[in-house]
Every structure is written in C-alpha cells, then in structure tokens.
Design a protein around this motif. Sequence first.
Motif, PDB file in Angstrom:
ATOM      1  N   ARG A 277      -1.921   1.004   4.583  1.00 18.50           N
ATOM      2  CA  ARG A 277      -1.733  -0.107   5.348  1.00 18.50           C
ATOM      3  C   ARG A 277      -2.501   0.070   6.681  1.00 18.50           C
ATOM      4  O   ARG A 277      -2.939  -1.269   7.382  1.00 18.50           O
ATOM      5  N   ASP A 278      -2.624   1.184   7.034  1.00 18.33           N
ATOM      6  CA  ASP A 278      -3.456   1.333   8.298  1.00 18.33           C
ATOM      7  C   ASP A 278      -5.283   1.340   8.050  1.00 18.33           C
ATOM      8  O   ASP A 278      -5.813   1.343   9.175  1.00 18.33           O
ATOM      9  N   LEU A 279      -5.494   1.027   6.620  1.00 19.05           N
ATOM     10  CA  LEU A 279      -7.073   1.260   6.675  1.00 19.05           C
ATOM     11  C   LEU A 279      -7.263  -0.532   6.871  1.00 19.05           C
ATOM     12  O   LEU A 279      -6.519  -1.272   6.855  1.00 19.05           O
ATOM     13  N   PRO A 280      -8.494  -0.353   7.152  1.00 15.21           N
ATOM     14  CA  PRO A 280      -9.043  -1.556   7.760  1.00 15.21           C
ATOM     15  C   PRO A 280      -9.011  -2.792   6.366  1.00 15.21           C
ATOM     16  O   PRO A 280      -9.338  -2.296   5.262  1.00 15.21           O
ATOM     17  N   GLU A 281      -8.601  -4.014   6.523  1.00 19.00           N
ATOM     18  CA  GLU A 281      -8.406  -4.833   5.547  1.00 19.00           C
ATOM     19  C   GLU A 281      -9.774  -5.163   4.730  1.00 19.00           C
ATOM     20  O   GLU A 281      -9.622  -4.931   3.475  1.00 19.00           O
ATOM     21  N   ALA A 282     -10.871  -5.141   5.485  1.00 15.46           N
ATOM     22  CA  ALA A 282     -12.140  -5.185   4.329  1.00 15.46           C
ATOM     23  C   ALA A 282     -12.529  -3.981   3.607  1.00 15.46           C
ATOM     24  O   ALA A 282     -12.837  -3.858   2.506  1.00 15.46           O
ATOM     25  N   GLN A 283     -11.993  -2.632   4.166  1.00 14.40           N
ATOM     26  CA  GLN A 283     -12.036  -1.563   3.326  1.00 14.40           C
ATOM     27  C   GLN A 283     -11.220  -1.542   2.178  1.00 14.40           C
ATOM     28  O   GLN A 283     -11.469  -1.160   1.012  1.00 14.40           O
TER      29      GLN A 283
ATOM     30  N   LYS B 104      -9.923  -4.467   0.641  1.00 13.25           N
ATOM     31  CA  LYS B 104     -10.412  -5.137  -0.396  1.00 13.25           C
ATOM     32  C   LYS B 104     -11.448  -4.651  -1.091  1.00 13.25           C
ATOM     33  O   LYS B 104     -11.305  -4.936  -2.489  1.00 13.25           O
ATOM     34  N   LYS B 105     -12.441  -3.932  -0.562  1.00 11.22           N
ATOM     35  CA  LYS B 105     -13.414  -3.377  -1.465  1.00 11.22           C
ATOM     36  C   LYS B 105     -13.025  -2.034  -2.457  1.00 11.22           C
ATOM     37  O   LYS B 105     -13.669  -1.487  -3.009  1.00 11.22           O
ATOM     38  N   LEU B 106     -11.797  -1.644  -1.737  1.00  9.51           N
ATOM     39  CA  LEU B 106     -11.474  -0.216  -2.494  1.00  9.51           C
ATOM     40  C   LEU B 106     -11.196  -0.157  -3.926  1.00  9.51           C
ATOM     41  O   LEU B 106     -10.453  -1.138  -4.465  1.00  9.51           O
ATOM     42  N   LYS B 107     -11.959   0.515  -4.945  1.00  8.42           N
ATOM     43  CA  LYS B 107     -11.610   0.640  -6.200  1.00  8.42           C
ATOM     44  C   LYS B 107     -11.325   2.070  -6.806  1.00  8.42           C
ATOM     45  O   LYS B 107     -10.595   2.061  -7.790  1.00  8.42           O
ATOM     46  N   LYS B 108     -11.639   2.895  -6.081  1.00 13.29           N
ATOM     47  CA  LYS B 108     -11.214   4.332  -6.452  1.00 13.29           C
ATOM     48  C   LYS B 108     -10.997   5.003  -4.996  1.00 13.29           C
ATOM     49  O   LYS B 108     -11.668   4.849  -4.127  1.00 13.29           O
ATOM     50  N   MET B 109      -9.935   6.084  -5.214  1.00 10.97           N
ATOM     51  CA  MET B 109      -9.953   7.018  -3.985  1.00 10.97           C
ATOM     52  C   MET B 109      -9.599   8.390  -4.341  1.00 10.97           C
ATOM     53  O   MET B 109      -8.741   8.565  -5.316  1.00 10.97           O
ATOM     54  N   ASN B 110     -10.147   9.387  -3.872  1.00  9.82           N
ATOM     55  CA  ASN B 110      -9.909  10.899  -3.996  1.00  9.82           C
ATOM     56  C   ASN B 110      -8.601  11.220  -3.320  1.00  9.82           C
ATOM     57  O   ASN B 110      -9.004  10.911  -2.199  1.00  9.82           O
ATOM     58  N   LEU B 111      -7.691  11.876  -3.821  1.00  7.59           N
ATOM     59  CA  LEU B 111      -6.648  12.262  -2.855  1.00  7.59           C
ATOM     60  C   LEU B 111      -6.819  13.585  -2.799  1.00  7.59           C
ATOM     61  O   LEU B 111      -6.771  14.526  -3.984  1.00  7.59           O
ATOM     62  N   GLU B 112      -7.031  14.277  -1.643  1.00  6.23           N
ATOM     63  CA  GLU B 112      -7.408  15.609  -1.269  1.00  6.23           C
ATOM     64  C   GLU B 112      -5.812  16.306  -1.356  1.00  6.23           C
ATOM     65  O   GLU B 112      -4.859  15.890  -0.835  1.00  6.23           O
ATOM     66  N   GLU B 113      -5.793  17.539  -1.966  1.00  7.40           N
ATOM     67  CA  GLU B 113      -4.848  18.298  -1.886  1.00  7.40           C
ATOM     68  C   GLU B 113      -3.618  17.956  -2.293  1.00  7.40           C
ATOM     69  O   GLU B 113      -2.389  18.323  -2.021  1.00  7.40           O
TER      70      GLU B 113
END
Length: 437
Positions: A52-58, A60-69
């Motif tokens: 929720r704290d990520l910028p809205e524009a980011q 919207k574009k987010l398609k994949k994300m690496n979760l560390e550890e």
Amino acid sequence: MSKLLGKIIPGKSGKKKWDKDVSLKVQDQCNTDGYSIKVQKKLLLQHSAYFRDLPEAQMKKLKKMNLEEVSIAALQRIVTFMQTKSVRFLNPTEAIETLRAAQKYRFEELLNICVNHLITALEPSNVCEVYEAASTLSLNQLEYFCLKVIDEKSDEVLQSRCFITLKKPLVLTIIKRNSLNVSSELAVFRAIMAWGLNDSLSRGLDPENPKMFLPTVRHLLNYVRFGTMSEADLRDLEVDRCLRLLSSCELWNKNRSLSTTSQTSSNSLDLENIPRQYASYYVYSLNVYESSQHTVKNGESFYLDIEILKGKVFLTCFKLAFRPFSPKMNTACLYVVLSATNVLTMEQRTTRGTFMNTSDEASLELHNPLPAKESETIKIDLSVKRAENTCPLTIKRDVQIVMPESKLVAMKLQPVVAQSESEETGRCIFTEIQYFH
C-alpha cells in the motif's frame, strides 16, 4: 494509501486494474529460475502495508516482484492467507519462516496469527528456535512466552537439540536467568558443554583440545553457580576435569572475578551461592513510626527475630533509619556490626557499616545470603560500636507478618525488647529487610 484502498473496495470504482495479477517470486534451490505464484494486486493492497505504501504509478505497472529472504513455504502460506483468510502450518519452522516474511512485508494480520500460533505451540523441543526468532525480530510478547516456558521446563529445554544450536548471546541470556527451574546446576553446566561441543565442531575446531575448546565456553561457565552444586555433582568426572583445566587458566580467573562483580553489582550479592529458583528479589518495609529523642549509645544493641512460617528464604540486606539528635549539628556518625544467625543450623553471617550522615543509605548487606526454611528462626543482633549525634528514627514493638503476593513464603518479624536505662524500651532501628525466595 487511501486512494489505493478506495479503488479496491467494491462500489468505489469500476476499474479492473487492481484485479490484475502480480507474480511473486522467491529463490528455489532446486530451480535456478526460482519459484513464483501469481496473486491479484487488490489482495496485496488489502493485506500488506508494504504494497500500500508503494507509489500508485509503480503499483499499476508492477507485474512481478522478487521477495528477498522469503522461503517457498512462507510464500505459499502468505498467498493462501490472502485468498482464504486462514492458514495452517505443518511445523514451527514453517510458522517462523512465515512470521519473518509477514514482518518484513508488513502483513500485520498474518503476523499476529503467526505469533499466536507459535505461543500455543511452544514446548521444550522447539522453544529455543522460536525464542531466537522472537529475539531477532524484537517480538516482545512472543519472547516473553518463550522465556516463561524456558523457566518452567528448564531441564528439558537445556537438553534439547535446539538449545545447542542457539547463538552464543542467547545462550548467555538463558544461563544467566535467576528463574531457571533446574533440578541441579549440573544441568546448566552440561548444557553449556554440549553447546560448546556443537559450536566447536561447526567451526572446525577440535573439542578435545583444551586450548581450542575452553575459549569457546569459558565466558559461559562464569555463570554456572558451582556454589550450589552438591558434593556428588562436583565429583562428576566432566565437572572435575573442566574445573581443573579452568583453574589453571589465568584468563578464566580474571574473567570470573569480573563476572562475579557484574552479577552482583546491583545489590552486591553472591548469586553463585543462591539456587536459581529462589532468586526472586523482595523488599519488606517494617511498619514503623517515629521515636522519641533518645540518642543511640556506644555499646547499645538492637535485636530482631525473624521466624519462617512457610517456604524458604535467603536474607540479603537490612536497612536502618536514624537521624541527628541535634538539628544544629550537621553531621551524625553511626558505626555498627550486624550478626544474623539461623538458630537451628547455627549458620551465621556478619557484616558492618559506617554511616557518616543521614543522607547516606544505611544498608547492611550480607554478601553471602543467609538461608532459612519453615520452622526456623533467624536472630538479628545489631551492635553499636560508635554513635555520635544519632537517634533511631523508628520504633515498633508489634509482631508483623510478611507475606508477598505469591504467598509462597510467610515470615513473622518481632523486635526484641532490650534492657535500657531510658523509659523507651524495645526501640527498633531496622526499617527494611530484603530477601530472595
């Protein structure tokens, strides 16, 4: 955050962009491409403050994300929770892995579920693993319940596999605890030796070589209360061999002296001679009131009888109360010797103190606490060697019953009437006693 939440609540917007999937990816030792699961963006926004704290524009574009550890099992539990609002764990390790991920990516509701699950699942075989995680993640509530189990089931915990894999600072925290309910201090000694053996092997050191092994355990052994061990325990081959090696080590003797000072700096008590289950600190202030102006004389004695009605105690300290006889004089001097004797066992402790003015805290500490159990009586004899311009601040002849909230012990306190030339007899200069039980 409010804008994003408004767009994912039904009826607030007809847009479907938050229904799109995001691929969450973690490392997989069996697959170089990793392991991934797709989840709707709206679920991430609903359950994770991190997203929720990520910028809205980011977002919207987010398609994949690496979760560390984050482990595969933790990712699976997170996704299951977001989709079903429920989660199950096969073992404490899975719950701990999920807990770490939930804290890092701020899945608050899931974090609380993990904590509550681990609290209910605590037992001697897993408590050290959970305690290490709670300590690392600064989860105070979980850490409290871990220490409670460690205290209550100390023997089983110290013999567990998870204890010998703990990090050294946590081992030190545990073995320093006064509240460990161990059957014998030998259990603490053996736990340290087992931990040292495992630690040495994991670092490629030879545990049979004293020069390699002793530095590993020497500091920990400073906190073993050898003074409470029975003669049979001290004759244990492993204990005897270890003490012989340590006694020849100059650094051990130096560190042990420093350790003893550290242990007792708060109240100058020799904790090595106090069984852990008794080392709970209590203070009782006598019910007293102000005395008349009768000076304390050289050679005068004050007496106090302490009868143990229930339980077992270790007397450690007595506080006195006095004041200047003449307000016109700025100083007052009092030099006393206190003797405490267990009438049945004839065990005795003696201490002395000089107090130059009434601003001093007049505490007389027994550096080696005096034990007494039910039906035994301790007689306190305070002899005034020198007194100038001082008089007792308090007087009370009545019998007083001491019973802390735990109700594990009870004591009867009675000032003994002493012969005196003055009209006032039975004066009591004692204002407070301190003890362990």
